[in-house]
Design a protein around this motif. Structure first.
Motif, PDB file in Angstrom:
ATOM      1  N   SER A  12      28.737 -10.748 -29.313  1.00 26.85           N
ATOM      2  CA  SER A  12      29.069  -9.988 -30.511  1.00 26.85           C
ATOM      3  C   SER A  12      28.222  -8.715 -30.607  1.00 26.85           C
ATOM      4  O   SER A  12      28.731  -7.636 -30.932  1.00 26.85           O
ATOM      5  N   SER A  13      26.947  -8.809 -30.307  1.00 29.07           N
ATOM      6  CA  SER A  13      26.064  -7.641 -30.339  1.00 29.07           C
ATOM      7  C   SER A  13      26.447  -6.629 -29.265  1.00 29.07           C
ATOM      8  O   SER A  13      26.461  -5.420 -29.513  1.00 29.07           O
ATOM      9  N   HIS A  15      29.418  -6.237 -27.983  1.00 28.48           N
ATOM     10  CA  HIS A  15      30.676  -5.623 -28.392  1.00 28.48           C
ATOM     11  C   HIS A  15      30.417  -4.489 -29.371  1.00 28.48           C
ATOM     12  O   HIS A  15      31.025  -3.419 -29.271  1.00 28.48           O
ATOM     13  N   ALA A  16      29.535  -4.693 -30.323  1.00 31.19           N
ATOM     14  CA  ALA A  16      29.230  -3.645 -31.302  1.00 31.19           C
ATOM     15  C   ALA A  16      28.713  -2.388 -30.601  1.00 31.19           C
ATOM     16  O   ALA A  16      29.108  -1.269 -30.943  1.00 31.19           O
ATOM     17  N   GLN A  41      37.115  -8.406 -33.214  1.00 28.76           N
ATOM     18  CA  GLN A  41      36.530  -7.600 -32.149  1.00 28.76           C
ATOM     19  C   GLN A  41      37.199  -7.991 -30.845  1.00 28.76           C
ATOM     20  O   GLN A  41      37.282  -9.192 -30.529  1.00 28.76           O
TER      21      GLN A  41
END
Length: 113
Positions: A12-13, A15-16, A41
């Motif tokens: 998730s990090s 992807h950001a 995402q």
């Protein structure tokens, strides 16, 4: 923290950071017709498959990676026939290719809105 939880948070990090650089996308996922779309995402990989003995032909195959991590929408579980609107294109999940609890990869088909 378990390995699965760590990988979910890491994916998730990452992807950001990739999204901020224009290398990943956000989309709207609709699990079934008539349901409220939820933000998600994703990574969209277009024209990923080459065919032929010499790999000389390119098939127009599209695959979507849904990020299932902690910064993504909680409880997102992509399913067959779920639809994703991303960057003006509408896709429908066809076949799940993998799911490690952090990312769910699907072969999709382009559909008309």
């Amino acid at each position: 923290m378990s390995q699965r939880a760590f990988l979910a948070e890491l994916d998730s990090s990452l992807h950001a950071a990739f999204a901020a650089a224009g290398m990943a996308d956000g989309g709207l996922y609709t699990p079934v017709p008539g349901a409220v779309p939820v933000p998600c995402q994703v990574y969209v990989t277009r024209d990923v498959e080459t065919v032929g003995d010499l790999r000389q032909f390119k098939a127009h195959s599209v695959e979507i990676d849904y990020v299932l991590g902690s910064l993504a929408v909680a409880g997102l579980e992509p399913a067959q026939k779920g639809r994703l609107l991303v960057d003006g294109d509408l896709y429908e999940n066809a076949t799940q290719l993998s799911n490690d609890g952090s990312m769910s990869r699907w072969r999709v088909r382009h559909v008309r809105a």
